[in-house]
Design a protein around this motif. Structure first.
Motif, mmCIF file in Angstrom:
data_model
loop_
_atom_site.group_PDB
_atom_site.id
_atom_site.type_symbol
_atom_site.label_atom_id
_atom_site.label_comp_id
_atom_site.label_asym_id
_atom_site.label_seq_id
_atom_site.Cartn_x
_atom_site.Cartn_y
_atom_site.Cartn_z
ATOM 1 N N VAL A 11 0.860 -1.176 0.000
ATOM 2 C CA VAL A 11 0.000 0.000 0.000
ATOM 3 C C VAL A 11 0.900 1.230 0.000
ATOM 4 C CG1 VAL A 11 -1.797 1.268 1.244
ATOM 5 C CG2 VAL A 11 -1.784 -1.244 1.289
ATOM 6 N N ASP A 12 0.762 2.056 -1.031
ATOM 7 C CA ASP A 12 1.534 3.288 -1.130
ATOM 8 C C ASP A 12 0.669 4.449 -0.656
ATOM 9 O OD1 ASP A 12 3.856 2.130 -2.230
ATOM 10 O OD2 ASP A 12 2.939 2.113 -4.220
ATOM 11 N N PHE A 13 1.216 5.229 0.268
ATOM 12 C CA PHE A 13 0.499 6.374 0.814
ATOM 13 C C PHE A 13 0.937 7.677 0.165
ATOM 14 C CE2 PHE A 13 0.287 3.190 4.185
ATOM 15 C CZ PHE A 13 -1.066 3.193 4.476
ATOM 16 N N GLY A 14 1.846 7.618 -0.789
ATOM 17 C CA GLY A 14 2.373 8.818 -1.432
ATOM 18 C C GLY A 14 3.603 9.310 -0.699
ATOM 19 N N GLY A 15 4.388 10.109 -1.374
ATOM 20 C CA GLY A 15 5.590 10.652 -0.757
ATOM 21 C C GLY A 15 6.613 9.596 -0.396
ATOM 22 N N GLY A 16 6.586 8.451 -1.092
ATOM 23 C CA GLY A 16 7.536 7.382 -0.790
ATOM 24 C C GLY A 16 7.196 6.596 0.463
ATOM 25 N N ARG A 17 6.023 6.798 1.017
ATOM 26 C CA ARG A 17 5.602 6.082 2.240
ATOM 27 C C ARG A 17 4.745 4.891 1.855
ATOM 28 N NH1 ARG A 17 9.255 8.555 5.300
ATOM 29 N NH2 ARG A 17 8.844 10.736 5.583
ATOM 30 N N SER A 18 5.137 3.712 2.333
ATOM 31 C CA SER A 18 4.385 2.514 1.981
ATOM 32 C C SER A 18 4.502 1.458 3.073
ATOM 33 C CB SER A 18 4.896 1.935 0.654
ATOM 34 O OG SER A 18 6.232 1.523 0.794
ATOM 35 N N ILE A 19 3.576 0.514 3.004
ATOM 36 C CA ILE A 19 3.643 -0.669 3.863
ATOM 37 C C ILE A 19 3.393 -1.891 2.993
ATOM 38 C CG2 ILE A 19 2.971 0.426 6.041
ATOM 39 C CD1 ILE A 19 0.153 -0.818 5.540
ATOM 40 N N GLY A 20 4.072 -2.961 3.332
ATOM 41 C CA GLY A 20 3.898 -4.222 2.631
ATOM 42 C C GLY A 20 4.022 -5.338 3.639
ATOM 43 N N ILE A 21 4.065 -6.541 3.141
ATOM 44 C CA ILE A 21 4.061 -7.705 4.016
ATOM 45 C C ILE A 21 5.271 -7.732 4.945
ATOM 46 C CG2 ILE A 21 5.164 -9.239 2.327
ATOM 47 C CD1 ILE A 21 2.390 -10.180 4.849
ATOM 48 N N GLY A 22 6.430 -7.278 4.488
ATOM 49 C CA GLY A 22 7.629 -7.299 5.332
ATOM 50 C C GLY A 22 7.496 -6.420 6.561
ATOM 51 N N LYS A 23 7.018 -5.201 6.363
ATOM 52 C CA LYS A 23 6.859 -4.291 7.494
ATOM 53 C C LYS A 23 5.748 -4.777 8.434
ATOM 54 C CE LYS A 23 8.642 -0.156 5.206
ATOM 55 N NZ LYS A 23 8.290 1.146 4.603
ATOM 56 N N ILE A 24 4.700 -5.324 7.852
ATOM 57 C CA ILE A 24 3.603 -5.842 8.683
ATOM 58 C C ILE A 24 4.090 -7.021 9.521
ATOM 59 C CG2 ILE A 24 1.357 -7.010 8.615
ATOM 60 C CD1 ILE A 24 1.235 -3.934 8.176
ATOM 61 N N GLU A 25 4.836 -7.936 8.901
ATOM 62 C CA GLU A 25 5.348 -9.081 9.660
ATOM 63 C C GLU A 25 6.344 -8.637 10.732
ATOM 64 O OE1 GLU A 25 6.765 -11.931 6.787
ATOM 65 O OE2 GLU A 25 4.733 -12.648 6.390
ATOM 66 N N ASP A 56 11.541 3.981 9.532
ATOM 67 C CA ASP A 56 10.799 4.457 8.362
ATOM 68 C C ASP A 56 9.297 4.469 8.643
ATOM 69 O OD1 ASP A 56 10.625 5.167 5.443
ATOM 70 O OD2 ASP A 56 9.514 3.269 5.406
ATOM 71 N N LEU A 57 8.811 3.404 9.263
ATOM 72 C CA LEU A 57 7.385 3.357 9.609
ATOM 73 C C LEU A 57 7.013 4.474 10.576
ATOM 74 C CD1 LEU A 57 6.717 -0.460 10.003
ATOM 75 C CD2 LEU A 57 5.462 1.102 8.522
ATOM 76 N N ASN A 58 7.825 4.669 11.596
ATOM 77 C CA ASN A 58 7.526 5.712 12.577
ATOM 78 C C ASN A 58 7.552 7.104 11.952
ATOM 79 O OD1 ASN A 58 6.927 4.179 14.859
ATOM 80 N ND2 ASN A 58 9.067 4.000 15.436
ATOM 81 N N ALA A 59 8.418 7.298 10.943
ATOM 82 C CA ALA A 59 8.500 8.606 10.276
ATOM 83 C C ALA A 59 7.412 8.792 9.222
ATOM 84 C CB ALA A 59 9.875 8.763 9.634
ATOM 85 N N SER A 60 6.771 7.709 8.817
ATOM 86 C CA SER A 60 5.785 7.763 7.736
ATOM 87 C C SER A 60 4.433 8.316 8.157
ATOM 88 C CB SER A 60 5.577 6.361 7.143
ATOM 89 O OG SER A 60 6.742 5.936 6.484
ATOM 90 N N PHE A 61 4.151 8.278 9.434
ATOM 91 C CA PHE A 61 2.831 8.682 9.918
ATOM 92 C C PHE A 61 2.975 9.730 11.006
ATOM 93 C CE2 PHE A 61 2.601 4.290 8.416
ATOM 94 C CZ PHE A 61 1.582 4.396 7.477
ATOM 95 N N ASP A 62 1.867 10.380 11.322
ATOM 96 C CA ASP A 62 1.915 11.413 12.360
ATOM 97 C C ASP A 62 1.922 10.822 13.766
ATOM 98 O OD1 ASP A 62 -0.711 10.564 12.528
ATOM 99 O OD2 ASP A 62 -1.588 12.566 12.331
ATOM 100 N N GLN A 63 1.834 9.494 13.860
ATOM 101 C CA GLN A 63 1.933 8.794 15.142
ATOM 102 C C GLN A 63 2.909 7.636 14.979
ATOM 103 O OE1 GLN A 63 -1.793 7.622 16.961
ATOM 104 N NE2 GLN A 63 -2.892 9.096 15.701
ATOM 105 N N SER A 64 3.587 7.289 16.030
ATOM 106 C CA SER A 64 4.502 6.142 16.003
ATOM 107 C C SER A 64 3.721 4.845 15.915
ATOM 108 C CB SER A 64 5.358 6.113 17.270
ATOM 109 O OG SER A 64 6.200 7.227 17.314
ATOM 110 N N VAL A 65 4.316 3.866 15.258
ATOM 111 C CA VAL A 65 3.688 2.545 15.184
ATOM 112 C C VAL A 65 4.203 1.639 16.290
ATOM 113 C CG1 VAL A 65 3.230 2.692 12.713
ATOM 114 C CG2 VAL A 65 5.351 1.675 13.507
ATOM 115 N N ALA A 66 5.402 1.943 16.784
ATOM 116 C CA ALA A 66 5.992 1.150 17.876
ATOM 117 C C ALA A 66 6.929 2.041 18.672
ATOM 118 C CB ALA A 66 6.740 -0.053 17.324
ATOM 119 N N ARG A 67 7.129 1.668 19.915
ATOM 120 C CA ARG A 67 8.071 2.386 20.784
ATOM 121 C C ARG A 67 9.091 1.387 21.296
ATOM 122 N NH1 ARG A 67 3.268 4.934 22.467
ATOM 123 N NH2 ARG A 67 3.202 7.074 21.686
ATOM 124 N N ALA A 68 10.347 1.775 21.214
ATOM 125 C CA ALA A 68 11.428 0.915 21.698
ATOM 126 C C ALA A 68 11.964 1.482 22.997
ATOM 127 C CB ALA A 68 12.531 0.837 20.650
#
Length: 139
Positions: A11-25, A56-68
């Motif tokens: 899934v491409d969100f534009g601006g080079g931001r995308s998610i696919g099976i690798g990031k989801i897994e 990359d995922l955390n920078a792609s959205f206005d909210q973090s997807v995970a916290r380390a």
């Protein structure tokens, strides 16, 4: 229809931001193991590559997807945010909807898939003998 037919998409969100099976897994691995390094190991991926994907995922959205959290006495780890859980759920929901569509669209072609071993990445392409003979004759 068949368990061998699988849909893989990005899934491409534009601006080079995308998610696919690798990031989801990777996110699912973090959710199940509580650790980015463990998720990377499960995927046979380097920690650096996993860290870059998560950044990359955390920078792609206005909210973090995970916290380390960093290591130390209690050890480090990673947890998904509620937004990360929504991202996984949305992706998996789309995947579930695409699977029956793919089966319907390809039902007549599924029977035509060769039963032998699949080609592997990087496998050399078969070259017709006549083509080899023509090249040899030119020399």
């Amino acid at each position: 229809m068949t368990k061998d037919l699988a849909v893989r998409f990005r899934v491409d969100f534009g601006g080079g931001r995308s998610i696919g099976i690798g990031k989801i897994e990777l996110l699912e691995g973090i959710a199940s193991g509580g650790s980015l390094s463990e998720a990377a190991r499960q995927m046979r991926m380097s920690y650096r590559r996993a860290w870059l994907l998560l950044a990359d995922l955390n920078a792609s959205f206005d909210q973090s997807v995970a916290r380390a959290t960093t290591g130390g006495r209690g050890g480090g780890g990673a947890v998904l945010t509620p937004f990360g859980e929504l991202l996984i759920a949305g992706y998996r929901k789309m995947e579930a909807g695409l699977q029956p569509l793919a089966e319907a669209c390809f039902q007549d072609l599924i029977r035509r898939v060769n039963a032998g071993p699949a080609k592997t990445r990087g496998a050399k392409r078969a070259v017709p003998v006549a083509s080899i003979r023509r090249k040899a004759a030119r020399r």
